[in-house]
Design a protein around this motif. Structure first.
Motif, PDB file in Angstrom:
ATOM      1  N   ASN A   1      -6.397 -14.468 -53.556  1.00 32.97           N
ATOM      2  CA  ASN A   1      -6.845 -13.294 -54.296  1.00 32.97           C
ATOM      3  C   ASN A   1      -6.658 -13.511 -55.788  1.00 32.97           C
ATOM      4  O   ASN A   1      -7.543 -13.191 -56.588  1.00 32.97           O
TER       5      ASN A   1
ATOM      6  N   THR B   1       4.332 -18.334 -54.726  1.00 32.33           N
ATOM      7  CA  THR B   1       3.583 -17.172 -55.199  1.00 32.33           C
ATOM      8  C   THR B   1       4.279 -16.522 -56.392  1.00 32.33           C
ATOM      9  O   THR B   1       3.617 -16.105 -57.349  1.00 32.33           O
TER      10      THR B   1
ATOM     11  N   MET C   1      -7.698  -9.777 -50.208  1.00 33.69           N
ATOM     12  CA  MET C   1      -6.550 -10.282 -49.456  1.00 33.69           C
ATOM     13  C   MET C   1      -6.801 -10.279 -47.952  1.00 33.69           C
ATOM     14  O   MET C   1      -6.364 -11.182 -47.255  1.00 33.69           O
TER      15      MET C   1
ATOM     16  N   MET D   1      -2.259 -13.837 -51.074  1.00 34.76           N
ATOM     17  CA  MET D   1      -2.160 -13.352 -52.429  1.00 34.76           C
ATOM     18  C   MET D   1      -2.651 -14.401 -53.428  1.00 34.76           C
ATOM     19  O   MET D   1      -3.253 -14.056 -54.436  1.00 34.76           O
TER      20      MET D   1
END
Length: 166
Positions: A4, A121, A11, A1
């Motif tokens: 991306n 993340t 992904m 992620m």
């Protein structure tokens, strides 16, 4: 992620690339056959990301139900892979290696490792996605732990009987 988000890399490609690079270092531990099998698994997963993301929608339309079903299927799949000395990717391999070295539960090790990645993340992208990912990891790794430590009968259901002496 994160790949991306930062580089607009799809992904599926980011997943495959990171796992492939990590698995190159795993060859001495896993062996060539298990590493090739694991690369096959991550390739299949990457292709599945694209196929399911583009051509399929959930018939239920409820993200929480999808999360539950997906987590159970993920846990079953990872448990099968780990019992065959394959992994679901780089982090799965690392969790298996650490759990063997420290005599720890591989499911819990996987949960902690993924948890650290999810927190990073969450700080960069979005907390709600990470809360769902953590719940998915908790469910799937609980299933991995349960199946990995379960005792299943090893006696075959049907035993061939041969004649003695001839």
């Amino acid at each position: 992620m994160l790949l991306n988000h930062w580089f607009s890399l799809p992904m599926s490609i980011g997943f495959w690339l990171m796992n492939f690079l990590f698995l190159l270092t795993a060859i001495p531990y896993l062996g060539t056959i298990s590493t090739i099998g694991t690369i096959g698994v991550i390739t299949t997963t990457s292709v599945s990301f694209n196929i399911f993301g583009v051509y399929f929608t959930s018939p239920f339309g409820n993200v929480w139900f999808d999360l539950l079903v997906g987590s159970v299927l993920l846990g079953l799949g990872i448990a099968v892979l780990l019992t065959q000395r394959f992994s679901n990717g780089g982090i799965g391999f690392a969790a298996l290696a650490i759990s063997r070295q420290r005599h720890a539960d591989p499911g819990k090790t996987l949960l902690w490792m993924n948890g650290c990645i999810f927190i990073l993340t969450a700080c960069v992208i979005d907390w709600m996605i990470i809360i769902q990912a953590l719940l998915c990891q908790w469910i799937s790794t609980s299933i991995v732990s349960w199946l990995y430590s379960a005792s299943f009968p090893t006696k075959p259901l049907y035993v061939w009987r041969g004649r003695k002496g001839g």
